[in-house]
Design a protein around this motif. Sequence first.
Motif, short mmCIF file in Angstrom:
data_model
loop_
_atom_site.label_atom_id
_atom_site.label_comp_id
_atom_site.label_asym_id
_atom_site.label_seq_id
_atom_site.Cartn_x
_atom_site.Cartn_y
_atom_site.Cartn_z
N LYS A 202 31.70 43.30 42.03
CA LYS A 202 32.21 42.65 40.82
C LYS A 202 31.83 41.17 40.75
O LYS A 202 31.82 40.58 39.66
CB LYS A 202 33.74 42.78 40.76
N GLU A 203 31.55 40.57 41.90
CA GLU A 203 31.16 39.16 41.91
C GLU A 203 29.74 38.97 41.39
O GLU A 203 29.38 37.90 40.91
CB GLU A 203 31.27 38.59 43.33
N ILE A 204 28.93 40.02 41.51
CA ILE A 204 27.54 39.95 41.07
C ILE A 204 27.35 40.56 39.68
O ILE A 204 26.57 40.05 38.87
CB ILE A 204 26.62 40.65 42.09
N CYS A 205 28.07 41.63 39.41
CA CYS A 205 27.95 42.32 38.12
C CYS A 205 28.24 41.36 36.97
O CYS A 205 29.25 40.65 36.97
CB CYS A 205 28.92 43.50 38.08
N ASN A 206 27.35 41.33 35.98
CA ASN A 206 27.56 40.45 34.82
C ASN A 206 27.93 41.22 33.56
O ASN A 206 27.89 40.69 32.46
CB ASN A 206 26.32 39.58 34.57
N ASN A 207 28.30 42.50 33.74
CA ASN A 207 28.78 43.33 32.62
C ASN A 207 27.75 43.43 31.49
O ASN A 207 28.10 43.33 30.32
CB ASN A 207 30.11 42.81 32.10
N CYS A 208 26.50 43.65 31.88
CA CYS A 208 25.44 43.76 30.88
C CYS A 208 25.42 45.14 30.22
O CYS A 208 24.80 45.32 29.17
CB CYS A 208 24.08 43.46 31.49
#
Length: 288
Positions: A202-208
């Motif tokens: 979740k720290e890397i995921c940018n919800n693209c």
Amino acid sequence: MACLTVSAADEKRVKALGFLSNKGTDNFSGRIITINGKITAAQNKCISEAAELYGNGVVTFTTRLTIEVQGIPYEKIEDFRTYIAKEGLVTGGTGSKVRPIVSCKGTTCQYGLIDTFELSEEIHERFFNGYSDVKLPHKFKIAVGGCPNNCVKPDLNDLGIIGQMIPNYDEDSCNGCKKCSIEDTCPMNAAKVVDDILEINKEICNNCGRCVGKCHFDAIEDGKVGYKIYIGGMWGKRVAHGKALSNIFTNKDETIDVIEKAILLYREQGKTGERFAQTINRLGFENV
């Protein structure tokens, strides 16, 4: 050099109407407001005609998606405004207040996660038009981006919104494939299969949203639309990247309310001549 006849007071007056002095002349560029860069064919024709009738025939575009007609003599400013009003066009976009709203084409772009035109038009009506008489310490710029590709650089505006697609990951549906389609799809390398199960950082995921619908076993069948808000960005002589609020809002009305709270905070707590980024730094981000 030409002898300038327009007084400083008159120059200031017409600047408030959206007419910017053309250096070394008594001519001005008339700044025409668009709503997120869109105009109709009829408006386009009207602007072209007005440029030939009252300006020097040159039309330019600003970085904030407004249109400027160059070379308008001071004495023709009111005629110019009357002419473009036939197609519902107005000039403006200057001064210490909310500036015209900028958005990307997320409504039609293949990567768009939110309807950027609809949202920016609502913001335009409520805050650019609705707050037109609200004097702020300095200009206040708002940008709406449809996805984390960040094309319109929302985080370099006083307030920026970036569309999100928060993946709904059903771990029970994960089959632990050795060649994971989600892992292959993720442009951020946030998804990894570890010990035969997919993990999303979740720290890397940018919800693209690129991963949604890509799993053959429907582990990420859908997602939830969200709005990530940045505050305190600016560019120019001083550059500051906005900071993201901790919450990703999933309700458009809540997002609009945050914009209003930010503007009112700036009006009440900002010092004259101070940009919103400087107000935030002075107050402390954690206190805003």
